[in-house]
Structures are given as structure tokens and as C-alpha cells.
Design a protein around this motif. Sequence first.
Motif, PDB file in Angstrom:
ATOM      1  N   PHE A  87     -53.218 -37.175  34.801  1.00 39.76           N
ATOM      2  CA  PHE A  87     -52.731 -37.704  36.072  1.00 39.76           C
ATOM      3  C   PHE A  87     -51.223 -37.919  36.045  1.00 39.76           C
ATOM      4  O   PHE A  87     -50.603 -37.964  34.988  1.00 39.76           O
ATOM      5  N   LYS A  88     -50.664 -38.074  37.253  1.00 41.31           N
ATOM      6  CA  LYS A  88     -49.266 -38.467  37.413  1.00 41.31           C
ATOM      7  C   LYS A  88     -49.244 -39.869  38.005  1.00 41.31           C
ATOM      8  O   LYS A  88     -50.127 -40.230  38.779  1.00 41.31           O
ATOM      9  N   ASN A 122     -51.982 -44.357  43.568  1.00 45.74           N
ATOM     10  CA  ASN A 122     -53.197 -44.504  44.377  1.00 45.74           C
ATOM     11  C   ASN A 122     -54.185 -43.367  44.123  1.00 45.74           C
ATOM     12  O   ASN A 122     -55.399 -43.591  44.041  1.00 45.74           O
ATOM     13  N   ASN A 123     -53.672 -42.144  43.992  1.00 49.03           N
ATOM     14  CA  ASN A 123     -54.551 -40.996  43.725  1.00 49.03           C
ATOM     15  C   ASN A 123     -55.236 -41.111  42.364  1.00 49.03           C
ATOM     16  O   ASN A 123     -56.404 -40.737  42.207  1.00 49.03           O
ATOM     17  N   LYS A 158     -61.128 -48.713  45.774  1.00 43.92           N
ATOM     18  CA  LYS A 158     -60.715 -48.939  47.162  1.00 43.92           C
ATOM     19  C   LYS A 158     -59.989 -50.282  47.297  1.00 43.92           C
ATOM     20  O   LYS A 158     -58.975 -50.399  47.995  1.00 43.92           O
ATOM     21  N   GLU A 159     -60.501 -51.283  46.604  1.00 39.12           N
ATOM     22  CA  GLU A 159     -59.906 -52.620  46.640  1.00 39.12           C
ATOM     23  C   GLU A 159     -58.492 -52.612  46.026  1.00 39.12           C
ATOM     24  O   GLU A 159     -57.554 -53.191  46.592  1.00 39.12           O
ATOM     25  N   LEU A 160     -58.346 -51.950  44.891  1.00 41.09           N
ATOM     26  CA  LEU A 160     -57.052 -51.889  44.214  1.00 41.09           C
ATOM     27  C   LEU A 160     -56.019 -51.150  45.061  1.00 41.09           C
ATOM     28  O   LEU A 160     -54.861 -51.583  45.172  1.00 41.09           O
ATOM     29  N   ILE A 161     -56.439 -50.038  45.664  1.00 43.20           N
ATOM     30  CA  ILE A 161     -55.538 -49.257  46.514  1.00 43.20           C
ATOM     31  C   ILE A 161     -55.142 -50.053  47.750  1.00 43.20           C
ATOM     32  O   ILE A 161     -53.977 -50.047  48.171  1.00 43.20           O
ATOM     33  N   SER A 162     -56.103 -50.752  48.334  1.00 43.60           N
ATOM     34  CA  SER A 162     -55.831 -51.581  49.513  1.00 43.60           C
ATOM     35  C   SER A 162     -54.812 -52.676  49.193  1.00 43.60           C
ATOM     36  O   SER A 162     -53.921 -52.970  50.002  1.00 43.60           O
ATOM     37  N   ASN A 163     -54.926 -53.265  48.011  1.00 42.02           N
ATOM     38  CA  ASN A 163     -53.974 -54.308  47.604  1.00 42.02           C
ATOM     39  C   ASN A 163     -52.551 -53.759  47.532  1.00 42.02           C
ATOM     40  O   ASN A 163     -51.589 -54.417  47.956  1.00 42.02           O
TER      41      ASN A 163
END
Length: 277
Positions: A104-105, A113-114, A130-135
Motif C-alpha cells: 500500500f501507499k 483511507n484506501n 468505515k469508522e476510522l475513515i469517517s473520523n
Amino acid sequence: MIDIKKIVLILFCCINLYSSERIVTLTPSINEIVYALGVGKDVVANTRYCDFPEESQKVKKVGGYASISLEKILLANPSVVIAQNYDEKLLSNLKNLNIKTLTFKTDSIKDINNTIFSLGNYFDKQQKAKELISNINNSLTSLKSIVKNKKILIVISPKKTLSNQIYVSGNYLYFEDIIKASGNVNAFQSKSKAQPVVNTEKIIKMNPDVIILLAPFFEGKTKELEKVKKLWLGLPINAAKNKNVYAVDKLYAGIPSQRVVYFIQDFKKILENVRDK
């Protein structure tokens, strides 16, 4: 006669054998994301710089950034190795040995996020991902309309002297995304993707309005950090004139993981301080 109990026991053992991963993480950011997704218990090896969360410090080490041992990775008997796209030779060797490797990068916020999203899918932890990305996204949104059009310079690992080897954040790292999300601009501008190295003359020419020193190695060393800030406050630039020189001395400051949220929160407080002066 078939022994049903033995069959059930064998099936149970087989299920457990194949249900758990043996994960090796090769960078701190990947290691942190894996733990944040709730699968840290399956990490069997990482690098010496993978020190968060605390339990990851006790995991077997396979080397550092430039000294990762292929032999130690093999001894860990991984079911998957998770890395970033740094060491092409190592990644090629792992592939040639038929070791499952995910790469990954984490250069930009989108990359972070990706990575979280992809690993969430791989480990069947979609809701947590989803929760981590939303934060992260919500914290970026919170930066809007505090101050605008300020030239912000982020200095990476400042030294005790203003030498000619001053590392700053360029235009292709996640710090750029954070600055843009706040409605401000990076004082450093270049089309080059190489790590920017500048001198005091260049900084004076840039004339930043705000300087943020990423100084995790000064954590707990308040007096030393104040001396470093004093050096920057002595420059003939707007940031010094208006006393807009700040420091973030936490270890998460330079790690592109889900903990970027904490740096964004620090960044927000800095902008609020600039606004309120």
C-alpha cells in the motif's frame, strides 16, 4: 465404528488453523492500521519502529526501514506480509517465494483511507474501517473557515541549529491535504515529488505566516524544544513577527495511519490560536 467426537475435534482444529492469520507488518503506519482494525493479535512480526500500540513493541522484530531481514520474515512463517511500496527488491523476493504480500501507499489522505478500506475488506473488518475513515474525514471538515489564505510551512524533525539541511513537507504528502482542507496554502511550492530540503535563505524568501515544527524526538524535552522554537522566532519572516511558530512533539505527528486524526486536531488548535491573536 466412526468416532464422532474425534472427527469433530479434528474439524475444529482445522478450522482454527486456517481461520487465523499470521501477519507481518513492515512499517509503523501499516502496523498501526492493522491493530486499529482489531487484528493485532495475529501480528507475529513487525519492525523495530513499530512501537504503537504498546503491545506491538513485544512482537518479534524483522529489522528497520532499510535493514529488513528476509530470513527473519520467513522464520515468522507469515500467511500475509503487509508493506508499503518502498523496498522493491524485498517485495520482489517475497513474491518469488510465493509469500502473500499486500502493498500500500500512505502518502496522501486518500492513500491512507484506501489502505484502511482495503485492509478492512481483507480482514472482514469493514465496519471498523468505515469508522476510522469517517473520523479522518470529519476531522478534516472541522478545519474549514478558521483562518484562510495563510502560508503554512511544516518542518520535519527540526534540528537544534538552522543548518542548510532543513526538511519540510512538500506538495505530495498528506500534510498538503490537511493544509488545503483548512483553506490555507503550503508555503513550499514545487512540482518535484522528492523530499524537499531547504536552507534559511529559502525559508526567508518563502516568508511563511505559520510554522509548525514536527518534533516527536523532543517529546518530554520542553526546554530543548523552546530553544529550537526560539531559533525560528529569530528569522525575519511573518511567522516570527506574529509569534506563529508552533511545535507538535508527539510520536504520532509523522505517522500516516488512522492516528493522523490526532495531528489534525493539533493542527486545528494551532489555527484557532492564530485566529485568536
